[in-house]
Design an enzyme around this catalytic site. Structure first.
Site, PDB file in Angstrom:
ATOM      1  N   LYS A  52       0.836  -1.201   0.000  1.00 30.82           N
ATOM      2  CA  LYS A  52       0.000   0.000   0.000  1.00 30.82           C
ATOM      3  C   LYS A  52       0.875   1.257   0.000  1.00 30.82           C
ATOM      4  O   LYS A  52       0.640   2.197  -0.742  1.00 30.82           O
ATOM      5  CB  LYS A  52      -0.945  -0.006   1.213  1.00 30.82           C
ATOM      6  CG  LYS A  52      -2.048  -1.067   1.080  1.00 30.82           C
ATOM      7  CD  LYS A  52      -2.814  -1.304   2.371  1.00 30.82           C
ATOM      8  CE  LYS A  52      -3.753  -2.506   2.221  1.00 30.82           C
ATOM      9  NZ  LYS A  52      -4.424  -2.896   3.459  1.00 30.82           N
ATOM     10  N   GLN A  96      -4.403  -1.552   9.874  1.00 27.81           N
ATOM     11  CA  GLN A  96      -4.307  -2.873   9.231  1.00 27.81           C
ATOM     12  C   GLN A  96      -4.861  -3.966  10.151  1.00 27.81           C
ATOM     13  O   GLN A  96      -4.482  -4.053  11.323  1.00 27.81           O
ATOM     14  CB  GLN A  96      -2.837  -3.157   8.860  1.00 27.81           C
ATOM     15  CG  GLN A  96      -2.622  -4.455   8.103  1.00 27.81           C
ATOM     16  CD  GLN A  96      -3.263  -4.458   6.705  1.00 27.81           C
ATOM     17  OE1 GLN A  96      -3.238  -3.485   5.982  1.00 27.81           O
ATOM     18  NE2 GLN A  96      -3.867  -5.584   6.335  1.00 27.81           N
ATOM     19  N   ASP A 119     -10.810   2.781   4.305  1.00 27.86           N
ATOM     20  CA  ASP A 119     -11.054   1.338   4.167  1.00 27.86           C
ATOM     21  C   ASP A 119     -12.557   1.060   4.082  1.00 27.86           C
ATOM     22  O   ASP A 119     -12.972  -0.044   3.718  1.00 27.86           O
ATOM     23  CB  ASP A 119     -10.474   0.588   5.384  1.00 27.86           C
ATOM     24  CG  ASP A 119      -9.217  -0.201   5.035  1.00 27.86           C
ATOM     25  OD1 ASP A 119      -8.994  -0.458   3.835  1.00 27.86           O
ATOM     26  OD2 ASP A 119      -8.472  -0.556   5.962  1.00 27.86           O
TER      27      ASP A 119
END
Ligand code: NAP
Length: 293
Positions: A52, A96, A119
């Site tokens: 990412k 994460q 997200d």
């Protein structure tokens, strides 16, 4: 059989984003900025976050990685989230997953400002997605919808089976495909571990989305001739063939299923790269304040 090249489509999307970033910068806008919070040293999480960050650099975003040790307290992690919420330079950020067991994952996700939740995991974004309101759509399902669109795969009126009902993949995927939108209008069956006679569902499906995390679960006799198969699974299995000592396995027994399919995604190189492209898209939207002005 047509192979769906997620890597290629992801790179195309990244090129479009890079152009838009240049355009924004030429208009005096600051660099879009994505931050990532990584807890512990899980190999998979390290790899995902590294990809990412690398993708951010490629498209001209600023990126920040904040690391915490495995034993970080929930309060300390929440403090980091609060700081990122308040940091005016950060457009969007991700924590994460998975988090260590002693941390309440839901509490952490809910503490992220919905306007920075690129997200798309916050209940506000999930709710807005369900109601067809502007929002950040969870990156993996969003990536899959884009793949179907790029390959002009018709979803309208089609029978679609989603295997797996997680909050981050299966459930939002089933909602997106059932929506009254251009890349929706499918008749969706959402299957899970309590589904009886799964095969009776999958053999009827025009499109199968496999998101359960069980290597090579979907076999040829579970798929009808001409089906579209999207493999979300990425399980790390030990391997002597790779330098890292493992390789990624999808949820589909590719060699036997692929010849029956009209379209199929490989693992790796299918859905994974699209998840990253979607995250970058969401971050660009955040930087432009398009969803939450
Ligand atoms: P998850 O939270 O573990 O959910 C798995 C789902 O599969 C659950 O709903 C479970 O049912 C269902 N399931 C498990 N065994 C089943 C069976 N035998 N038959 C039918 N359903 C079954 O997993 P996830 O986070 O959604 O991830 C799924 C896979 O996608 C993993 O391999 C993950 O690594 C991968 N993934 C890939 C990406 C990417 O970018 N490529 C992104 C996210 C996830 P119950 O609800 O009944 O337990």
């Amino acid at each position: 059989m047509n192979l769906i090249d997620g890597k290629k489509i992801s790179l195309e999307i990244q090129e479009e984003i890079a152009k838009e970033v240049k355009d924004l910068l030429s208009k005096g806008h600051k660099k879009p900025h994505l931050a990532a919070v990584l807890v512990g040293n899980d190999g998979g999480s390290e790899t995902y976050v590294a990809s990412k960050i690398k993708a951010c650099e490629k498209v001209g975003f600023k990126s920040t990685l904040i690391r915490h040790p495995e034993y970080v307290t929930e309060e300390k992690l929440l403090q980091t989230v609060r700081q990122l919420n308040e940091d005016k330079d950060v457009d969007g950020f991700i924590v994460q997953l998975p988090l260590p067991r002693h941390i309440n994952e839901q509490k952490v996700l809910e503490s992220i400002l919905p306007s920075k939740d690129v997200d798309g995991f916050h209940p506000i974004n999930v709710g807005r997605m369900v109601l067809n309101l502007p929002c950040y759509v969870s990156a993996t399902p969003y990536g899959i919808v884009q793949l179907l669109g790029k390959y002009k795969i018709e979803t309208s009126g089609k029978r679609c089976v989603v295997i797996g009902r997680s909050h981050i993949v299966g459930s939002p995927m089933s909602i997106l495909l059932a929506k009254n939108t251009a890349l929706g209008n499918a008749t969706v069956t959402l299957c899970h571990s309590k589904t009886e006679d799964l095969k009776s569902h999958t053999t009827q499906a025009d499109i199968i989305i496999c998101a359960l995390g069980s290597p090579e679960f979907l076999k040829a006799d579970m798929v009808k001739e001409g089906a579209v198969v999207i493999d979300v699974g990425t399980t790390r299995v030990a391997s002597t063939e790779t330098k890292s000592g493992f390789k990624l396995k999808g949820d589909v027994k590719f060699d036997e299923v692929a010849p029956k399919c009209s379209y199929i995604t490989p693992v790796p190189g299918g859905v994974g790269p699209m998840t990253i492209a979607s995250l970058l898209k969401n971050t660009l939207l955040a930087a432009k304040k398009e969803i939450y002005p």
